[in-house]
Write a protein that holds these residues in place. Structure first.
Motif, PDB file in Angstrom:
ATOM      1  N   SER A  96       0.918  -1.163  -0.059  1.00 15.06           N
ATOM      2  CA  SER A  96      -0.011   0.081  -0.003  1.00 15.06           C
ATOM      3  C   SER A  96       0.903   1.259   0.119  1.00 15.06           C
ATOM      4  O   SER A  96       2.157   1.169   0.334  1.00 15.06           O
ATOM      5  CB  SER A  96      -0.872  -0.076   1.197  1.00 15.06           C
ATOM      6  N   GLY A  97       0.295   2.413  -0.266  1.00 13.54           N
ATOM      7  CA  GLY A  97       1.016   3.512  -0.118  1.00 13.54           C
ATOM      8  C   GLY A  97       1.556   3.686   1.280  1.00 13.54           C
ATOM      9  O   GLY A  97       2.762   4.342   1.382  1.00 13.54           O
ATOM     10  N   MET A  98       0.673   3.440   2.156  1.00 14.82           N
ATOM     11  CA  MET A  98       1.192   3.633   3.776  1.00 14.82           C
ATOM     12  C   MET A  98       2.305   2.752   4.039  1.00 14.82           C
ATOM     13  O   MET A  98       3.255   2.979   4.972  1.00 14.82           O
ATOM     14  CB  MET A  98       0.179   3.334   4.632  1.00 14.82           C
ATOM     15  N   TYR A 138      -1.253  14.492   3.164  1.00 16.80           N
ATOM     16  CA  TYR A 138      -1.947  13.356   3.319  1.00 16.80           C
ATOM     17  C   TYR A 138      -2.046  12.851   4.741  1.00 16.80           C
ATOM     18  O   TYR A 138      -1.150  12.823   5.510  1.00 16.80           O
ATOM     19  CB  TYR A 138      -1.208  11.982   2.544  1.00 16.80           C
ATOM     20  N   GLU A 170       5.033  16.840  -0.068  1.00 17.78           N
ATOM     21  CA  GLU A 170       4.144  16.200  -0.960  1.00 17.78           C
ATOM     22  C   GLU A 170       3.462  17.666  -1.793  1.00 17.78           C
ATOM     23  O   GLU A 170       3.047  18.358  -1.219  1.00 17.78           O
ATOM     24  CB  GLU A 170       2.777  15.906   0.030  1.00 17.78           C
ATOM     25  N   ASN A 221      -2.503  17.167  -0.624  1.00 19.08           N
ATOM     26  CA  ASN A 221      -3.770  16.685  -0.363  1.00 19.08           C
ATOM     27  C   ASN A 221      -4.264  17.441   0.969  1.00 19.08           C
ATOM     28  O   ASN A 221      -3.511  17.182   1.783  1.00 19.08           O
ATOM     29  CB  ASN A 221      -3.888  15.174  -0.126  1.00 19.08           C
ATOM     30  N   ASP A 268       6.217  12.878  -2.017  1.00 19.58           N
ATOM     31  CA  ASP A 268       4.865  11.985  -2.196  1.00 19.58           C
ATOM     32  C   ASP A 268       4.552  12.871  -3.461  1.00 19.58           C
ATOM     33  O   ASP A 268       3.999  14.023  -3.335  1.00 19.58           O
ATOM     34  CB  ASP A 268       4.292  11.906  -1.130  1.00 19.58           C
ATOM     35  N   THR A 301       2.102  11.457  -5.603  1.00 14.01           N
ATOM     36  CA  THR A 301       0.860  10.653  -6.056  1.00 14.01           C
ATOM     37  C   THR A 301      -0.134  11.560  -6.671  1.00 14.01           C
ATOM     38  O   THR A 301      -0.612  11.145  -7.808  1.00 14.01           O
ATOM     39  CB  THR A 301       0.048  10.434  -4.555  1.00 14.01           C
ATOM     40  N   PHE A 302      -0.313  12.951  -6.542  1.00 13.65           N
ATOM     41  CA  PHE A 302      -1.127  13.689  -7.112  1.00 13.65           C
ATOM     42  C   PHE A 302      -0.769  14.116  -8.545  1.00 13.65           C
ATOM     43  O   PHE A 302      -1.421  14.418  -9.539  1.00 13.65           O
ATOM     44  CB  PHE A 302      -1.531  15.072  -6.431  1.00 13.65           C
ATOM     45  N   SER A 335       1.199   6.454  -4.230  1.00 13.54           N
ATOM     46  CA  SER A 335       0.272   5.582  -3.701  1.00 13.54           C
ATOM     47  C   SER A 335      -0.288   4.952  -4.957  1.00 13.54           C
ATOM     48  O   SER A 335      -1.003   5.548  -5.701  1.00 13.54           O
ATOM     49  CB  SER A 335      -1.024   6.339  -3.141  1.00 13.54           C
ATOM     50  N   THR A 395      -2.129   3.060  -5.457  1.00 11.57           N
ATOM     51  CA  THR A 395      -3.873   2.797  -5.366  1.00 11.57           C
ATOM     52  C   THR A 395      -4.587   3.936  -6.213  1.00 11.57           C
ATOM     53  O   THR A 395      -5.824   3.611  -6.620  1.00 11.57           O
ATOM     54  CB  THR A 395      -4.304   2.928  -3.851  1.00 11.57           C
ATOM     55  N   LYS A 396      -4.059   4.921  -6.327  1.00 10.54           N
ATOM     56  CA  LYS A 396      -4.659   6.089  -6.991  1.00 10.54           C
ATOM     57  C   LYS A 396      -4.363   6.077  -8.392  1.00 10.54           C
ATOM     58  O   LYS A 396      -5.190   5.238  -9.100  1.00 10.54           O
ATOM     59  CB  LYS A 396      -4.052   7.429  -6.427  1.00 10.54           C
ATOM     60  N   LEU A 417      -4.938  -1.859  -3.904  1.00 11.87           N
ATOM     61  CA  LEU A 417      -4.288  -1.021  -2.946  1.00 11.87           C
ATOM     62  C   LEU A 417      -2.887  -1.563  -3.259  1.00 11.87           C
ATOM     63  O   LEU A 417      -2.376  -2.785  -3.058  1.00 11.87           O
ATOM     64  CB  LEU A 417      -4.748  -1.429  -1.368  1.00 11.87           C
ATOM     65  N   MET A 418      -1.912  -0.446  -3.397  1.00  7.55           N
ATOM     66  CA  MET A 418      -0.674  -0.684  -3.559  1.00  7.55           C
ATOM     67  C   MET A 418       0.063   0.571  -3.259  1.00  7.55           C
ATOM     68  O   MET A 418      -0.351   1.974  -3.601  1.00  7.55           O
ATOM     69  CB  MET A 418      -0.304  -1.192  -5.014  1.00  7.55           C
ATOM     70  N   LEU A 436      -9.221   8.566  -4.560  1.00 11.96           N
ATOM     71  CA  LEU A 436      -8.921   9.313  -5.862  1.00 11.96           C
ATOM     72  C   LEU A 436      -8.205   8.586  -6.852  1.00 11.96           C
ATOM     73  O   LEU A 436      -7.991   7.581  -6.447  1.00 11.96           O
ATOM     74  CB  LEU A 436      -8.417  10.647  -5.667  1.00 11.96           C
TER      75      LEU A 436
HETATM   76  C1  LIG Z   1      -3.834   7.647  -0.704  1.00 16.94           C
HETATM   77  C2  LIG Z   1      -2.468   8.373  -0.603  1.00 16.94           C
HETATM   78  C3  LIG Z   1      -1.800   7.796   0.523  1.00 16.94           C
HETATM   79  C4  LIG Z   1      -1.810   6.341   1.092  1.00 16.94           C
HETATM   80  O1  LIG Z   1      -1.735   5.486   0.177  1.00 16.94           O
HETATM   81  P1  LIG Z   1      -2.481   4.121   0.287  1.00 16.94           P
HETATM   82  O2  LIG Z   1      -2.532   3.262  -1.044  1.00 16.94           O
HETATM   83  O3  LIG Z   1      -4.000   4.443   0.592  1.00 16.94           O
HETATM   84  O4  LIG Z   1      -1.899   3.374   1.579  1.00 16.94           O
HETATM   85  C5  LIG Z   1      -0.466   8.501   0.516  1.00 16.94           C
HETATM   86  N1  LIG Z   1      -0.173   9.950  -0.050  1.00 16.94           N
HETATM   87  C6  LIG Z   1      -1.229  10.368  -0.669  1.00 16.94           C
HETATM   88  C7  LIG Z   1      -1.078  11.569  -1.188  1.00 16.94           C
HETATM   89  C8  LIG Z   1      -2.434   9.958  -0.874  1.00 16.94           C
HETATM   90  O5  LIG Z   1      -3.380  10.303  -1.708  1.00 16.94           O
END
Ligand SMILES: *Cc1c(COP(=O)(O)O)cnc(C)c1O
Length: 380
Positions: free
Chosen positions: A86-88, A111, A153, A157, A182, A184-185, A204, A206-207, A216-217, A334
């Motif tokens: 997961s991202g976490m 986040y 980040e 977020n 981070d 992710t966005f 993440s 996952t997004k 979830l990854m 998201l």
């Molecule tokens: C969702 C998210 C995470 C955590 O990721 P998971 O896959 O939910 O564990 C970390 N950073 C950002 C910016 C996120 O949106």
């Protein structure tokens, strides 16, 4: 890339378009190979005289499925990727590198899971958290004094704020403070923090990379010593991804540049229309010329991305809009093909966010269909 399971890169030229890399990378070039990696289910490998120890055990040495995904993500981001459950789990792998008592500089808005994990580590006396307004370059640089890690980040977020990444990362290099972004966005399509001086990039998966709200990854991308340490940590702490998830994530990644392009165009148009809507107090989207981070985005990103937030008069107005949408999905998270939106301040952990702020993850639907739905939801 973990292990030595006989996988070879098809694409090694980073000058190729991300559209091409996302499609071509991570494929087995040998004769008669299936175009896609198998969903490799396995824990251990047969040993032979020539390969008497590697690959040995998949938690440490990876599988062909992981390798294909990691190769493709690494090429897109410009480093070596490591997939996590997961991202976490990826966040945890980075924070586990810190010695007891380490000072971590972290943005005041970022986040929620990262802030919560850091708060818990601080309560247990393991780290000292130094919160900073990450949009304020001077404040970030001042906070680096005596720090062991800079956490960033950008875009953030849920406020869609941008840090001046080139400036802040250059300062952290000079001061010898390792940095994590981070991203992710932004996704690996719109921003390359390693090239700007970051030590580690976090996603993440996952997004947007997964892109279909069905897994979830997480992933880290780094080089050299950081890569080796984080890879060893994944093996030792065991937060490895499942084979099906990695397969799906690679399938998602194949269309990532296409989806990001389409969704970003939709976001730009929706941001513009929301900006002119009488019920909307504020739109937070770096693609708007009026946005405080427009120039920053132009300087450090390749596009403005699919994430936007907008503020209605108060929490009640925002709740009403979320309850009324029919095509846009009222949901957390998201990065899927579908547009989702949510009022963030309803969570106690997001009490610092303005009550009327709605975070929207823009999908790949037709923009006029999305706008019709939004307009109806925003009626007085
Ligand atoms: C969702 C998210 C995470 C955590 O990721 P998971 O896959 O939910 O564990 C970390 N950073 C950002 C910016 C996120 O949106």
């Amino acid at each position: 890339m973990a292990g030595g399971v006989g996988h070879t890169a098809v694409v090694t030229d980073r000058a190729l378009s991300p559209h091409t890399v996302a499609v071509a990378a991570g494929r087995d070039p040998s004769a008669q190979a299936m175009l896609n990696p198998p969903i490799a289910l396995g824990s251990n490998f047969r040993l032979t005289a020539e390969t008497d120890h590697l690959p040995n055990y998949s938690r440490n040495d990876g599988t062909v499925t992981w390798q294909a995904f990691e190769e493709a993500l690494g090429l897109l981001e410009g480093g070596q990727a490591i997939a996590f459950s997961s991202g976490m789990a990826a966040v945890t792998a980075v924070l586990e590198q810190l010695p007891t008592g380490a000072v971590v500089v972290v943005p005041t808005t970022s986040y929620v899971g990262v802030r919560q994990q850091l708060a818990e580590r601080e309560q247990r006396g393991r780290v000292t958290v130094r919160p900073v307004d990450a949009t304020d370059t001077d404040a970030v640089v001042a906070a680096l004094e005596g720090a062991s890690l800079l956490w960033l980040e950008s875009p953030s977020n849920p406020t869609i704020d941008l840090t001046d990444l080139p400036a802040v990362l250059a300062a952290s290099r000079v001061l010898g403070v390792p940095s994590v972004v981070d991203s992710t966005f932004a996704t690996p399509v719109l921003q390359h923090p390693l090239a700007m001086g970051a030590d580690v990039v976090l996603h993440s998966v996952t997004k947007f990379i997964g892109g279909h709200s069905d897994l979830l990854m997480g992933a880290l991308v780094a080089e050299g010593e950081w890569y080796e340490r984080l890879l060893a940590t994944r093996g030792l702490y065991g937060a490895v991804p499942g084979a099906l998830e990695v397969y799906l994530a690679l399938r998602g990644l194949r269309t990532l540049p296409l989806r990001v392009e389409r969704a970003s165009n939709n976001a730009q148009e929706l941001a513009k229309r929301l900006y002119h809507h009488p019920a909307v107090r504020r739109v937070r989207y770096p693609g708007l010329r009026t946005d405080p981070w427009h120039r920053r985005a132009q300087a450090q990103m390749i596009g403005f991305g699919p994430m936007l937030s907008f503020d209605l008069a108060d929490g009640d107005a925002a709740d009403r809009a979320c309850a009324r949408v029919r095509l846009v999905v009222h949901a957390t998270s998201l990065g899927g093909v579908e547009t989702t939106m949510e009022r963030r301040n309803k969570y106690p952990s997001e009490a610092h966010v303005d009550a009327g702020l709605i975070r929207m993850s823009v999908g790949i639907e037709d923009v006029d269909d999305l706008w019709d739905d939004l307009q109806a939801a925003l009626e007085p």
